[in-house]
Design a protein around this motif. Structure first.
Motif, PDB file in Angstrom:
ATOM      1  N   SER A   5       1.426  -1.902  -5.728  1.00 40.03           N
ATOM      2  CA  SER A   5       2.507  -2.852  -5.598  1.00 40.03           C
ATOM      3  C   SER A   5       2.139  -4.269  -6.058  1.00 40.03           C
ATOM      4  O   SER A   5       2.752  -4.912  -6.502  1.00 40.03           O
ATOM      5  N   ASP A   6       0.863  -4.592  -5.822  1.00 38.20           N
ATOM      6  CA  ASP A   6       0.380  -5.923  -6.313  1.00 38.20           C
ATOM      7  C   ASP A   6       0.223  -6.161  -7.747  1.00 38.20           C
ATOM      8  O   ASP A   6       0.871  -7.047  -8.190  1.00 38.20           O
ATOM      9  N   VAL A   7      -0.165  -5.226  -8.370  1.00 35.28           N
ATOM     10  CA  VAL A   7      -0.418  -4.951  -9.868  1.00 35.28           C
ATOM     11  C   VAL A   7       0.795  -5.045 -10.362  1.00 35.28           C
ATOM     12  O   VAL A   7       1.360  -5.795 -11.471  1.00 35.28           O
ATOM     13  N   LEU A  13      -8.991   3.403   2.564  1.00 35.49           N
ATOM     14  CA  LEU A  13      -8.660   3.951   1.427  1.00 35.49           C
ATOM     15  C   LEU A  13      -7.113   3.964   1.059  1.00 35.49           C
ATOM     16  O   LEU A  13      -6.640   3.495   0.088  1.00 35.49           O
ATOM     17  N   ILE A  14      -6.609   4.683   1.874  1.00 40.07           N
ATOM     18  CA  ILE A  14      -5.026   4.602   2.070  1.00 40.07           C
ATOM     19  C   ILE A  14      -4.416   3.173   1.765  1.00 40.07           C
ATOM     20  O   ILE A  14      -3.499   3.017   1.043  1.00 40.07           O
ATOM     21  N   ASN A  15      -4.792   2.219   2.780  1.00 40.13           N
ATOM     22  CA  ASN A  15      -4.460   0.986   2.540  1.00 40.13           C
ATOM     23  C   ASN A  15      -4.826   0.392   1.251  1.00 40.13           C
ATOM     24  O   ASN A  15      -3.988  -0.322   0.634  1.00 40.13           O
ATOM     25  N   ARG A  16      -5.938   0.590   0.670  1.00 36.60           N
ATOM     26  CA  ARG A  16      -6.182  -0.195  -0.652  1.00 36.60           C
ATOM     27  C   ARG A  16      -5.176   0.519  -1.758  1.00 36.60           C
ATOM     28  O   ARG A  16      -4.681  -0.055  -2.519  1.00 36.60           O
ATOM     29  N   LEU A  17      -5.132   1.934  -1.623  1.00 40.10           N
ATOM     30  CA  LEU A  17      -3.981   2.338  -2.670  1.00 40.10           C
ATOM     31  C   LEU A  17      -2.704   2.141  -2.424  1.00 40.10           C
ATOM     32  O   LEU A  17      -1.923   1.990  -3.474  1.00 40.10           O
TER      33      LEU A  17
END
Length: 66
Positions: free
Chosen positions: A33-35, A24-28
């Motif tokens: 940053s990608d968006v 979850l932390i990695n996804r957040l």
């Protein structure tokens, strides 16, 4: 920086729960940053903006206004 309380709680999690939290932390960490990078590239190519305007758009995104 991770606080001592969070570190202590993380250490008490089962392996499965720990891995879920890390995922979850990695996804957040990656998603915003990608968006923001894609949005910035779009605005720079389609409608050049000043850095101030880009910052305002980022703030709108962070506040959920976008």
């Amino acid at each position: 920086m991770v606080s001592r309380d969070i570190t202590a709680k993380m250490e008490t999690l089962s392996t499965e729960d720990y891995n879920m939290v890390v995922t979850l932390i990695n996804r957040l960490a990656e998603k915003p940053s990608d968006v923001l990078r894609k949005a910035r590239n779009k605005y720079v190519k389609e409608n050049p903006m000043t850095m101030e305007e880009i910052d305002m758009e980022i703030e709108k995104y962070r506040n959920g206004s976008v």
